[in-house]
Design a protein around this motif. Structure first.
Motif, PDB file in Angstrom:
ATOM      1  N   LYS A 311     -44.151  33.454 -49.512  1.00 21.81           N
ATOM      2  CA  LYS A 311     -45.180  33.941 -48.581  1.00 21.81           C
ATOM      3  C   LYS A 311     -46.576  33.838 -49.158  1.00 21.81           C
ATOM      4  O   LYS A 311     -47.523  33.470 -48.476  1.00 21.81           O
ATOM      5  N   ASP A 312     -46.717  34.208 -50.430  1.00 19.74           N
ATOM      6  CA  ASP A 312     -48.048  34.278 -51.042  1.00 19.74           C
ATOM      7  C   ASP A 312     -48.365  33.069 -51.917  1.00 19.74           C
ATOM      8  O   ASP A 312     -49.360  33.054 -52.634  1.00 19.74           O
ATOM      9  N   GLU A 313     -47.493  32.070 -51.866  1.00 20.43           N
ATOM     10  CA  GLU A 313     -47.731  30.846 -52.644  1.00 20.43           C
ATOM     11  C   GLU A 313     -48.572  29.872 -51.821  1.00 20.43           C
ATOM     12  O   GLU A 313     -48.508  29.878 -50.587  1.00 20.43           O
ATOM     13  N   PRO A 314     -49.330  28.996 -52.499  1.00 20.85           N
ATOM     14  CA  PRO A 314     -50.099  28.006 -51.736  1.00 20.85           C
ATOM     15  C   PRO A 314     -49.178  26.936 -51.147  1.00 20.85           C
ATOM     16  O   PRO A 314     -48.102  26.670 -51.693  1.00 20.85           O
ATOM     17  N   ALA A 315     -49.609  26.339 -50.045  1.00 16.89           N
ATOM     18  CA  ALA A 315     -48.867  25.198 -49.491  1.00 16.89           C
ATOM     19  C   ALA A 315     -49.145  23.974 -50.344  1.00 16.89           C
ATOM     20  O   ALA A 315     -50.247  23.789 -50.848  1.00 16.89           O
ATOM     21  N   CYS A 316     -48.113  23.140 -50.528  1.00 12.34           N
ATOM     22  CA  CYS A 316     -48.303  21.842 -51.185  1.00 12.34           C
ATOM     23  C   CYS A 316     -48.112  20.763 -50.134  1.00 12.34           C
ATOM     24  O   CYS A 316     -47.280  20.893 -49.234  1.00 12.34           O
ATOM     25  N   TYR A 317     -48.895  19.687 -50.277  1.00  6.05           N
ATOM     26  CA  TYR A 317     -48.895  18.606 -49.291  1.00  6.05           C
ATOM     27  C   TYR A 317     -48.305  17.338 -49.893  1.00  6.05           C
ATOM     28  O   TYR A 317     -48.144  17.216 -51.108  1.00  6.05           O
ATOM     29  N   ALA A 318     -48.001  16.389 -49.015  1.00  2.00           N
ATOM     30  CA  ALA A 318     -47.485  15.088 -49.470  1.00  2.00           C
ATOM     31  C   ALA A 318     -48.012  13.989 -48.573  1.00  2.00           C
ATOM     32  O   ALA A 318     -48.323  14.218 -47.401  1.00  2.00           O
ATOM     33  N   LEU A 319     -48.140  12.812 -49.141  1.00  2.00           N
ATOM     34  CA  LEU A 319     -48.299  11.586 -48.348  1.00  2.00           C
ATOM     35  C   LEU A 319     -46.895  11.076 -48.085  1.00  2.00           C
ATOM     36  O   LEU A 319     -46.054  11.081 -48.987  1.00  2.00           O
TER      37      LEU A 319
END
Length: 536
Positions: A311-319
């Motif tokens: 819940k409190d973790e940052p989102a990680c993104y991907a290509l």
């Protein structure tokens, strides 16, 4: 689920429901060692009611989930393992596939429209034509995605427009929308008797209704597609307790979820920026972790939410580079053409000749996805001679998977500016050793395959076991499980690889602009199949 007799004391277990396009599996892992303890698999039927349409029965999907859970629990009992050791269950799923069901009866209102389905092509063309400059990337700044038949919003719009039961259920506030994860979680947590209606950020980011910056449903996007926000599930992180299973098989297990390609990224331990994996399933999906900032591609790749592990973790993104047809081409050769009796035979056929003898196969059955996003493309086989036989065609089919991967890898290298020096791979097709060697040859870099290829299930099991309140699996770098792997080195010279790839790209151009939605006319100017939506 009651096991009789002496039960072994074990480390905590975490399970995964892996609901893919062609099968459902239930897998149980040791949370301390990541060892796969037991599993069961059931194939899923696909129906093709019209050309370009692909559907699956939501009831059959749930039946397969229950069957896989029951059979796996029976296997655990035979191993004298206590099923109550399963502390959490993660759900990983085919993404984008779209369902609508009745919250009062618990019944689906139509079949699931599968991600590969093309029925929305005319809708997509209409949306692109009304976009400024007819730009298919008009919504990319919010969604990370081009307007395409691939994503859920246009499928949901089709259901609301064309299925009376869906429209009526919406008007009487009974309709619920979800991707496959939402349907499974809702059913397992009680269904019409208080089931949890939710999804996670990785699945939500594939709908075209989700803003990847605000990490929530976007009112403007919903207005654009004319989708009522009240039918959407709540959006959660990928690693938290959504609810508890009310199934008798694994009582009191908690649930969370992660889209299948994101789960494979986690299962391959690609937690650092720049790490990547390619999964070979029905389609082929190359994801590269870009960290906590979304990177917008200039070369036809998607920007997607990889995961949010708490819940409190940052989102990680991907290509992401998405290829529609990979393992599906083998299934087509088996089911439609009768060339082989089982998928494993394709390797023997191809190995018998070791070359396509100049034959190229572009399996654009659902148009072309990344990097082209060309829905009007269709499948072609070219370079045929009287010498060509089914062995050459089998080889060309495997090469097609590798060439498509090369195209998305090239695009990814251009976007990132830092070329990959090796490719981590997983998925059902990676058991084909010839395919893996071909892939290394065509990419001109080593291909690394984990010995335990169930990385998608492992990834969601890790997320479920690490959830706050479960805490039986550590994701800290020093405590990640050690994975053994096989390595395939390139064995042909780069010049030959480049020559074959150039021929492939020529074949791709021949597949372009094949199908349009303009009517066809005969010599006297009358439309063929008058009164129908016949396409030429």
């Amino acid at each position: 689920f009651n096991c009789e007799g002496y039960l072994i004391k074990m480390d905590p277990l975490v399970a995964a429901i892996d609901q893919g396009t062609s099968s459902t599996r239930f897998l149980v892992f040791n949370a301390k060692t990541a060892e796969l303890i037991s599993h069961h698999q059931v194939e899923i039927n696909q129906s093709f009611p019209k050309e370009g349409w692909v559907e699956e029965d939501p009831r059959e999907i749930m039946q397969s989930v229950h069957e896989c859970i029951e059979r796996t629990c029976e296997k655990l009992c035979k191993l004298n393992i206590d099923v109550s050791n399963i502390k959490a269950v993660g759900v990983t799923n085919q993404r984008e596939t779209t369902l609508v069901w009745d919250k009062d009866t618990g019944e689906p209102l139509y079949n699931a429209i599968v991600w590969l389905d093309l029925r929305t092509q005319s809708t997509v063309e209409r949306l692109i034509n009304k976009a400024p400059g007819r730009n298919k990337n008009h919504l990319r700044h919010k969604t990370g995605l081009p307007i395409s038949t691939y994503f859920s919003a246009v499928k949901l719009r089709w259901l609301l427009d064309n299925v009376d039961e869906v429209h009526e259920a919406f008007l009487s506030q009974r309709a619920m929308f979800g991707t496959v994860d939402s349907w499974i979680i809702w059913c397992l947590t009680g269904g019409k008797n208080g089931g949890v209606h939710c999804t996670d950020v990785s699945n939500a980011s594939r709908t075209m209704l989700f803003n990847i910056h605000t990490m929530d449903w976007d009112p403007e996007l919903c207005r654009y597609f004319d989708i009522p926000m009240e039918i959407l599930p709540s959006v959660r992180s990928s690693s938290e307790i959504y609810g508890w299973m009310v199934s008798s098989d694994t009582p009191h297990s908690t649930l969370c979820c992660l889209g299948d390609q994101s789960a494979a990224l986690v299962g391959q331990m690609c937690f650092n920026e720049g790490q990547a994996k390619n999964t070979y399933g029905t389609g082929c999906f190359l994801l590269r972790n870009t960290g906590t900032k979304p990177v917008i591609s200039d070369h036809g790749l998607l920007t997607t939410v990889a995961y949010k592990l708490g819940k409190d973790e940052p989102a990680c993104y991907a290509l992401e580079g998405s290829v529609a047809i990979a393992g599906a081409v083998v299934r087509w050769l088996k089911d439609n053409m009768g060339m082989v009796q089982s998928s494993s035979e394709i390797e023997k056929l191809a190995a018998a000749v070791g070359t396509s003898y100049g034959c190229y196969f572009v399996p654009a059955f659902s148009g072309l996805y990344a990097p082209y996003w060309e829905p009007s493309a269709r499948g072609i086989i070219c370079g045929l001679t009287q010498f060509t036989n089914r062995n050459h065609l089998a080889f060309a089919a495997l090469e097609a998977v590798c060439f498509q991967t090369r195209e998305i890898l090239d695009a990814m290298n251009q976007d990132s500016g830092v070329p990959l020096t090796q490719l981590k791979v997983d998925g059902g097709m990676t058991s084909n050793r010839l395919l893996m060697q071909l892939q290394a040859d065509i990419l001109c870099i080593p291909v690394v395959r984990p010995t335990m290829s169930e990385t998608t299930a492992l990834g969601v099991a890790m997320a479920a076991g690490a959830a706050e309140g479960v805490g039986v699996w550590s994701l800290s770098p020093g405590q990640l499980p050690h994975v053994t792997s096989e390595r395939y080195e390139p064995q042909i010279n780069p010049e030959e690889s480049e020559y074959r790839f150039a021929r492939w790209k020529k074949a791709v151009q021949k597949a372009m602009n094949w199908e349009t939605t303009e009517p066809c006319y005969n010599g006297s100017g009358k439309p063929l199949h008058a009164g129908s939506d016949f396409s030429c």
